[in-house]
Design an enzyme around this catalytic site. Structure first.
Site, short mmCIF file in Angstrom:
data_model
loop_
_atom_site.label_atom_id
_atom_site.label_comp_id
_atom_site.label_asym_id
_atom_site.label_seq_id
_atom_site.Cartn_x
_atom_site.Cartn_y
_atom_site.Cartn_z
N CYS A 24 -113.34 3.97 -10.37
CA CYS A 24 -114.64 4.57 -10.66
C CYS A 24 -114.54 5.75 -11.63
CB CYS A 24 -115.27 5.05 -9.35
SG CYS A 24 -115.48 3.69 -8.21
N GLU A 27 -77.43 8.37 -19.71
CA GLU A 27 -78.35 8.08 -18.60
C GLU A 27 -79.59 7.33 -19.10
OE1 GLU A 27 -79.41 11.99 -17.32
OE2 GLU A 27 -77.35 12.58 -16.90
N TYR A 36 -91.45 3.74 -16.42
CA TYR A 36 -92.44 4.78 -16.11
C TYR A 36 -93.86 4.20 -16.04
CZ TYR A 36 -88.31 7.23 -17.71
OH TYR A 36 -87.01 7.64 -17.87
#
Ligand SMILES: Cc1ncc(COP(=O)(O)O)c(C=O)c1O
Length: 399
Positions: free
Chosen positions: A340, A268, A369
């Site tokens: 911020c 996988e 990712y």
């Protein structure tokens, strides 16, 4: 956080090196046409990585882990190459379905699912599911005769950057009890699986897990074992250099040679296929001198495309697009994201030539990712993805 020198960036020898593959003129052309920040997904890289891994794992059926990067163009390209898919949620099932992927070409690998998710996958035609505990196994009682289960075993790994066996997987000792319960309830168990951790730096954990799984299969000889799923984990070079994939896979293949005949092998991979296929292009939007360092404020950061620095523990190689003199002066610099929040720092200590507002930086290996876990904090939109067939091809398509 990330400490690197620009010379190290350019000296990186992994294939394909961004500065060979992506010539500056092509990147400048993209920059002229698209507002930063944006990602560039190069489908020829997807081909390259898929074929490289398949060559290193001959005979192993590859199921791309959609979670790493779910861009439709990537899925379509992998489908055309004959790749299968590892799906973990109904969202991923729906994406695969919408792109014409067949359910029988997929496995559902999330060890913990809602019943609704099982039903959705079955509706799609995917009938192979991973489980790792009794509660999960019980959810399949109504679907006995329709499903084939794969039991995920936990093999902890200290050397993997992300140890996935901490959260999922049963102990080897629990297998007989799960198998027995499945048998009594006429639920077919066909395989074992594991994931030794993402960005695994040594293949030996995987090789050991294969041998332990084979031994367990031999002990439970009344089961007709159809498959062993060896998960993902295949590493790529970010700042650190990892083993070439053929060398990484050699001990894995050696361990697999001990499998009983007739047992298929699944893998996988997510990171290995997606990471090198995408770069991010960002601009410097502000500059300040704070203490002994130059601070450069970028138009994307860890809440956006660089989210993998937080969630995936990755440090992406970064380089300025503008040519510079490697023997010139380098200044200790900080690269900050736009939000911020003070945690939004892409690189705490990087040596850079003197950069100006408007200058462009390129971050490599940004496919896996990254955008998958990006947020829109402060209502900064996620970077768009520009798909190129080849970076030298000027026909870029923004999706
Ligand atoms: C079940 C499962 N399979 C495959 C993968 C992909 O792993 P990698 O990106 O290391 O190839 C993951 C990653 O989280 C996973 O959880």
């Amino acid at each position: 956080m990330v400490k690197q020198t620009i010379v190290e960036c350019f000296a990186e020898q992994s294939h394909p090196d961004m500065l060979e593959e992506f010539d500056r003129a092509s990147l400048e052309e993209l920059v002229a046409r698209h507002e930063t920040p944006f990602m560039v997904l190069d489908l020829s890289e997807v081909d390259y990585q898929y074929k490289l891994l398949q060559a290193a794992l001959p005979g192993v059926k590859l199921f791309y882990a959609v979670k790493a990067l779910s861009h439709p163009a990537l899925i379509k390209r992998l489908k055309s190459l004959g790749c299968r898919f590892d799906l973990a949620t109904s969202g991923e099932v729906e994406l695969a379905e919408s792109l014409g992927v067949k359910g029988e070409q997929c496995i559902h690998t999330h060890p913990i699912k809602k019943v609704k998710e099982i039903q959705r996958a079955l509706e799609f035609g995917c009938n192979r599911f991973v489980i790792d505990n009794m509660e999960e196994l019980k959810k399949f009682i109504p679907y006995a005769g329709q499903v084939e289960l794969i039991i995920r075993v936990s093999f902890r790994s200290k050397q993997a950057v992300v140890d996935l066996s901490r959260k999922f997987g049963c102990a080897l000792e629990e297998l007989p009890m799960l198998v027995e319960f499945a048998y009594q309830n006429k639920i077919e168990v066909v395989g074992l699986s594991f994931h030794v951790g993402s960005q695994s730096l040594s293949p030996m954990t995987q090789a050991d897990a294969i041998r332990a799984s084979i031994a367990a299969m031999k002990v439970m000889s009344s089961i007709r074992w159809k498959l062993l799923d060896i998960g993902g984990s295949f590493p790529v070079s970010y700042q650190e250099t990892v083993l070439p994939i053929a060398d990484f896979c050699a001990p894995v293949m050696e361990a697999l040679s001990e499998l009983p005949e007739g047992v298929e092998v699944f893998a996988e991979p997510g990171r290995f296929i997606a990471a090198p296929a995408m770069i991010e292009v960002v601009s410097i939007v502000g500059k300040a001198r704070r203490g002994a360092k130059n601070w450069y404020y970028l138009d994307d950061g860890v809440y956006g495309g660089f989210s993998g620095q937080m969630f995936d523990h990755a440090s992406y190689p970064l380089a300025p697009l503008k040519p510079f003199d490697p023997s010139g002066e380098f200044l200790s610099s900080v690269l900050a994201g736009p939000t911020c929040d003070s945690i939004d720092i892409v690189s705490e200590d990087i040596e850079l030539p003197d950069m100006q507002v408007g200058d462009i930086l390129i971050a490599k290996k940004m496919g896996a990712y990254t955008i998958a876990s990006a947020t829109e904090f402060n209502l900064y939109p996620k970077p768009k993805v520009v798909v190129v067939e080849d970076i030298f091809d000027t026909e870029a398509e923004a999706l």
